[in-house]
Design a protein around this motif. Structure first.
Motif, mmCIF file in Angstrom:
data_model
loop_
_atom_site.group_PDB
_atom_site.id
_atom_site.type_symbol
_atom_site.label_atom_id
_atom_site.label_comp_id
_atom_site.label_asym_id
_atom_site.label_seq_id
_atom_site.Cartn_x
_atom_site.Cartn_y
_atom_site.Cartn_z
ATOM 1 N N GLY A 94 -24.349 4.361 -22.084
ATOM 2 C CA GLY A 94 -24.414 5.577 -22.890
ATOM 3 C C GLY A 94 -24.933 5.368 -24.296
ATOM 4 N N GLY A 95 -25.497 4.191 -24.584
ATOM 5 C CA GLY A 95 -26.023 3.909 -25.913
ATOM 6 C C GLY A 95 -27.357 4.591 -26.167
ATOM 7 N N GLU A 96 -27.684 4.703 -27.427
ATOM 8 C CA GLU A 96 -28.946 5.317 -27.835
ATOM 9 C C GLU A 96 -30.062 4.275 -27.831
ATOM 10 O OE1 GLU A 96 -29.881 8.517 -28.829
ATOM 11 O OE2 GLU A 96 -27.961 9.109 -27.964
ATOM 12 N N ILE A 97 -31.210 4.651 -27.288
ATOM 13 C CA ILE A 97 -32.388 3.783 -27.243
ATOM 14 C C ILE A 97 -33.548 4.523 -27.891
ATOM 15 C CG2 ILE A 97 -34.093 2.728 -25.699
ATOM 16 C CD1 ILE A 97 -31.591 1.195 -25.555
ATOM 17 N N ASN A 98 -34.267 3.844 -28.768
ATOM 18 C CA ASN A 98 -35.505 4.398 -29.332
ATOM 19 C C ASN A 98 -36.612 4.072 -28.338
ATOM 20 O OD1 ASN A 98 -37.898 4.871 -30.708
ATOM 21 N ND2 ASN A 98 -37.080 4.210 -32.685
ATOM 22 N N ASN A 99 -36.967 5.046 -27.510
ATOM 23 C CA ASN A 99 -37.912 4.813 -26.429
ATOM 24 C C ASN A 99 -39.297 4.408 -26.922
ATOM 25 O OD1 ASN A 99 -36.150 5.272 -24.242
ATOM 26 N ND2 ASN A 99 -36.327 7.478 -24.540
ATOM 27 N N THR A 100 -39.723 4.925 -28.049
ATOM 28 C CA THR A 100 -41.036 4.552 -28.591
ATOM 29 C C THR A 100 -41.036 3.085 -28.998
ATOM 30 O OG1 THR A 100 -41.280 6.814 -29.418
ATOM 31 C CG2 THR A 100 -42.783 5.154 -30.297
ATOM 32 N N LYS A 101 -40.005 2.668 -29.687
ATOM 33 C CA LYS A 101 -39.878 1.267 -30.101
ATOM 34 C C LYS A 101 -39.855 0.351 -28.885
ATOM 35 C CE LYS A 101 -36.461 -1.766 -32.320
ATOM 36 N NZ LYS A 101 -35.201 -1.780 -33.071
ATOM 37 N N ILE A 102 -39.083 0.708 -27.881
ATOM 38 C CA ILE A 102 -38.982 -0.116 -26.677
ATOM 39 C C ILE A 102 -40.313 -0.160 -25.943
ATOM 40 C CG2 ILE A 102 -37.847 -0.298 -24.422
ATOM 41 C CD1 ILE A 102 -36.163 -1.143 -26.914
ATOM 42 N N ALA A 103 -41.034 0.945 -25.898
ATOM 43 C CA ALA A 103 -42.340 0.969 -25.238
ATOM 44 C C ALA A 103 -43.326 0.043 -25.942
ATOM 45 C CB ALA A 103 -42.888 2.395 -25.191
ATOM 46 N N VAL A 104 -43.312 0.049 -27.271
ATOM 47 C CA VAL A 104 -44.197 -0.835 -28.035
ATOM 48 C C VAL A 104 -43.821 -2.288 -27.790
ATOM 49 C CG1 VAL A 104 -44.861 -1.532 -30.372
ATOM 50 C CG2 VAL A 104 -44.730 0.893 -29.796
ATOM 51 N N LYS A 105 -42.540 -2.594 -27.836
ATOM 52 C CA LYS A 105 -42.093 -3.973 -27.604
ATOM 53 C C LYS A 105 -42.405 -4.426 -26.179
ATOM 54 C CE LYS A 105 -38.183 -5.445 -29.170
ATOM 55 N NZ LYS A 105 -38.759 -6.683 -29.649
ATOM 56 N N LEU A 106 -42.252 -3.534 -25.212
ATOM 57 C CA LEU A 106 -42.578 -3.869 -23.827
ATOM 58 C C LEU A 106 -44.067 -4.135 -23.671
ATOM 59 C CD1 LEU A 106 -41.766 -4.180 -20.858
ATOM 60 C CD2 LEU A 106 -42.046 -1.699 -20.611
ATOM 61 N N ALA A 107 -44.898 -3.309 -24.289
ATOM 62 C CA ALA A 107 -46.341 -3.525 -24.219
ATOM 63 C C ALA A 107 -46.720 -4.882 -24.804
ATOM 64 C CB ALA A 107 -47.079 -2.399 -24.944
ATOM 65 N N ILE A 108 -46.107 -5.228 -25.921
ATOM 66 C CA ILE A 108 -46.414 -6.508 -26.560
ATOM 67 C C ILE A 108 -45.987 -7.679 -25.685
ATOM 68 C CG2 ILE A 108 -45.809 -8.013 -28.514
ATOM 69 C CD1 ILE A 108 -45.776 -5.454 -30.260
ATOM 70 N N VAL A 109 -44.778 -7.630 -25.132
ATOM 71 C CA VAL A 109 -44.318 -8.747 -24.305
ATOM 72 C C VAL A 109 -45.121 -8.829 -23.005
ATOM 73 C CG1 VAL A 109 -42.414 -7.702 -22.995
ATOM 74 C CG2 VAL A 109 -42.281 -10.082 -23.687
ATOM 75 N N LEU A 110 -45.607 -7.707 -22.504
ATOM 76 C CA LEU A 110 -46.479 -7.746 -21.322
ATOM 77 C C LEU A 110 -47.808 -8.419 -21.648
ATOM 78 C CD1 LEU A 110 -45.820 -4.283 -19.636
ATOM 79 C CD2 LEU A 110 -45.284 -6.551 -18.714
ATOM 80 N N ILE A 111 -48.368 -8.122 -22.813
ATOM 81 C CA ILE A 111 -49.615 -8.774 -23.239
ATOM 82 C C ILE A 111 -49.387 -10.275 -23.388
ATOM 83 C CG2 ILE A 111 -51.294 -8.982 -25.116
ATOM 84 C CD1 ILE A 111 -50.861 -5.916 -25.556
#
Length: 117
Positions: A63-80
């Motif tokens: 039930g925690g809050e997630i900043n989806n934009t931040k997570i999407a950027v971090k995911l894109a970077i780790v995928l690269i």
């Protein structure tokens, strides 16, 4: 749930240490044109990817809050990062820019995690 979240977070930090440590070990060789992708970088990138996704899932389940934009950027970077590590893992020596980009993206991901609120 808190204990599991803490364990996954510790593993995430270990993956970060492995990835960044592998890059730092290769800096001198990258400058000389003899750098390579070491196992620590491969394992660190995969650990970061898997534990990062697990952390987001666990936080959302709790039930925690997630900043989806931040997570999407971090995911894109780790995928690269992961793609670069796997593309160049069998090349010896690797083109030096690959090591520099992997290192810069790793540091960028750290900065985003710490500074983006």
């Amino acid at each position: 749930m808190d204990i599991l979240l803490g364990i996954i977070l510790i593993l995430h930090f270990i993956g970060l240490a492995s990835l960044l440590g592998g890059v730092l070990v290769q800096v001198k060789d990258a400058i000389a044109g003899k750098g390579r992708i070491v196992a620590a970088m491969i394992h660190g990138a995969l650990t970061q990817l898997v534990t990062g996704v697990a952390l987001v899932g666990l936080i959302q389940m709790g039930g925690g809050e997630i900043n989806n934009t931040k997570i999407a950027v971090k995911l894109a970077i780790v995928l690269i990062i992961t793609v670069l590590v796997f593309l160049f893992r069998k090349k010896n020596p690797v083109v030096s820019w690959a090591i520099w980009v992997i290192g810069a993206l790793t540091i960028a991901n750290i900065a985003i995690a710490v500074l983006w609120h």
